[in-house]
Scaffold this active site. Structure first.
Site: not given
Length: 319
Positions: A138, A175, A177, A256
Site C-alpha cells: 500500500h 492480497d 486488498h 487475508d
C-alpha cells in the site's frame, strides 16, 4: 493437475527463507491485526510441518539509502525517519502507526527483498520467501498507508531492474486488498507488469480502473471463492504472463483472502494458494529460469495465515 517441465531450473538448492529479528519489534498497539505474532505463527507452522529444515534461512541486511531512493524520494524517507518515536507510538493515519522499533523493522523488511533478489539472481538460491513486516504494497512513492511504510516489493523490483539489468519483471499480488502503492510506483513502466486480484469495493477503494496498460487488475466481489479466483488466474493472469514473458517473478503474497480471515470477505483456502503458487512456478520455469521472490503482505488470522504460508513455501521449495 500440473504438467512439470522435465528440466526444472529450481530443482536444486534450497529455497531461501529471508527474515530478520527486528521485524518483530514493530508494534502498532495491543489488538492491532498487523502484529508481531504473525511472523511467530508462520515460523512455528513451518517447524511443525517439518518444512523449515528444508529451507535456507538467511538474515536480511537493512536496505540502503540508494536502494530506497529508486522508489521513494529522499524527502519521504526523511519524513518517515523524522516521525519515528523513541517512546510510544506516532500515528501516520488511523490504521498505521510507528513505534520505536518500526524504522528498523521497515528497513529490514525492504532489505530482505533486496537480499532475496541477490540470492536468486546470483544463483545462491532457486527462489525465496521473505517473512517480513511491516508489509509494503500500500505504500506509494511518497505516502505511507494501510500498515505500510516502504514498498518492499517495489524496492526489490527496482533493485532487480537496476543491479541485474533485467528488462521484464512481473509482480503478482493476491492480497485481499489492492496493491495501490505498487501500481502507483510502476504505472506505465513497460519493464514491469502487475497482475492482481482483490476484493472490490474495499480498502483502498481503487484498482478497478487500472492506471496503465501494464496493470492487469481483477476485482472480486465480496463472497467470491476459489472458483472465481482461479477463473481470474486462468483467463487474465496466465495469458498476460505468457505474452509478457517475464525474466523474474515477484509475489506480493497476502493471505487475508482466506475464508477464516475476517479482514476481508473472500473465501480462499490453502488449496487455492498452493494451486496459484504452482502455476506461477510453471511460468517461472518457462521464462524466468525459476526466479521467484515472494514477499509477505497481509494475512491476519494467525492460524490460516500460518497454514497458507506453509503450503505456499512448500510449493516453492518443491518439498
Amino acid at each position: 493437475m500440473f504438467t512439470w517441465l522435465k528440466n526444472r531450473w529450481h530443482s536444486t538448492g534450497l529455497t531461501a527463507f529471508v527474515t530478520h529479528p527486528d521485524c518483530l519489534t514493530h508494534n502498532m498497539g495491543v489488538g492491532h491485526p498487523e502484529c508481531p505474532e504473525r511472523l511467530v505463527a508462520i515460523r512455528d507452522q513451518l517447524m511443525a510441518s517439518q518444512i523449515l529444515d528444508s529451507l535456507q534461512e538467511v538474515e536480511a541486511a537493512p536496505v540502503t539509502e540508494l536502494q530506497l531512493a529508486r522508489v521513494h524520494p529522499p524527502r519521504y524517507v526523511d519524513y518517515i525517519e523524522a516521525c519515528a518515536p523513541t517512546t510510544g507510538t506516532f500515528r501516520m493515519d488511523p490504521d498505521t502507526a510507528m513505534s520505536p522499533g518500526t524504522l528498523s523493522a521497515a528497513r529490514h523488511a525492504a532489505g530482505a527483498v533486496i537480499t532475496a533478489v541477490d540470492l536468486v539472481c546470483e544463483q545462491k538460491a532457486p527462489n525465496a520467501f521473505c517473512s517480513v513486516r511491516p508489509p509494503g504494497h500500500h505504500a506509494e512513492s511518497a505516502k505511507s498507508m494501510g500498515f505500510c511504510f516502504f514498498n518492499n516489493v517495489a524496492i526489490g523490483v527496482a533493485h532487480a531492474l537496476s543491479a541485474y539489468k533485467l528488462e521484464r519483471v512481473a509482480i503478482i499480488d493476491f492480497d485481499v486488498h489492492h496493491g495501490n502503492g505498487t501500481e502507483e510506483i510502476f504505472r506505465d513502466d513497460p519493464r514491469v507488469m502487475m497482475v492482481s486480484t482483490f476484493q472490490h469495493p474495499f480498502y483502498p477503494y481503487c484498482g478497478d480502473a487500472p492506471l496503465g496498460p501494464n496493470m492487469h487488475n481483477v476485482p472480486l466481489k465480496a463472497g467470491s471463492t476459489g472458483r472465481e479466483f482461479r477463473e481470474a488466474v486462468e483467463t487474465i493472469w496466465l495469458p498476460a504472463l505468457h505474452e509478457f514473458q517475464p525474466q523474474m517473478l515477484f509475489i506480493s503474497a497476502g493471505f487475508d483472502g482466506h475464508r477464516e480471515d475476517d479482514m476481508g470477505s473472500i473465501g480462499l483456502t490453502e488449496s487455492d494458494y498452493e494451486w496459484v503458487t504452482r502455476h506461477l512456478i510453471q511460468i517461472a520455469d518457462l521464462y524466468c529460469q525459476g526466479r521467484i521472490v515472494s514477499v509477505l503482505e497481509g494475512g491476519y488470522d494467525l492460524s490460516s495465515l500460518a497454514r497458507s504460508v506453509a503450503v505456499h513455501v512448500k510449493a516453492l521449495s518443491d518439498f
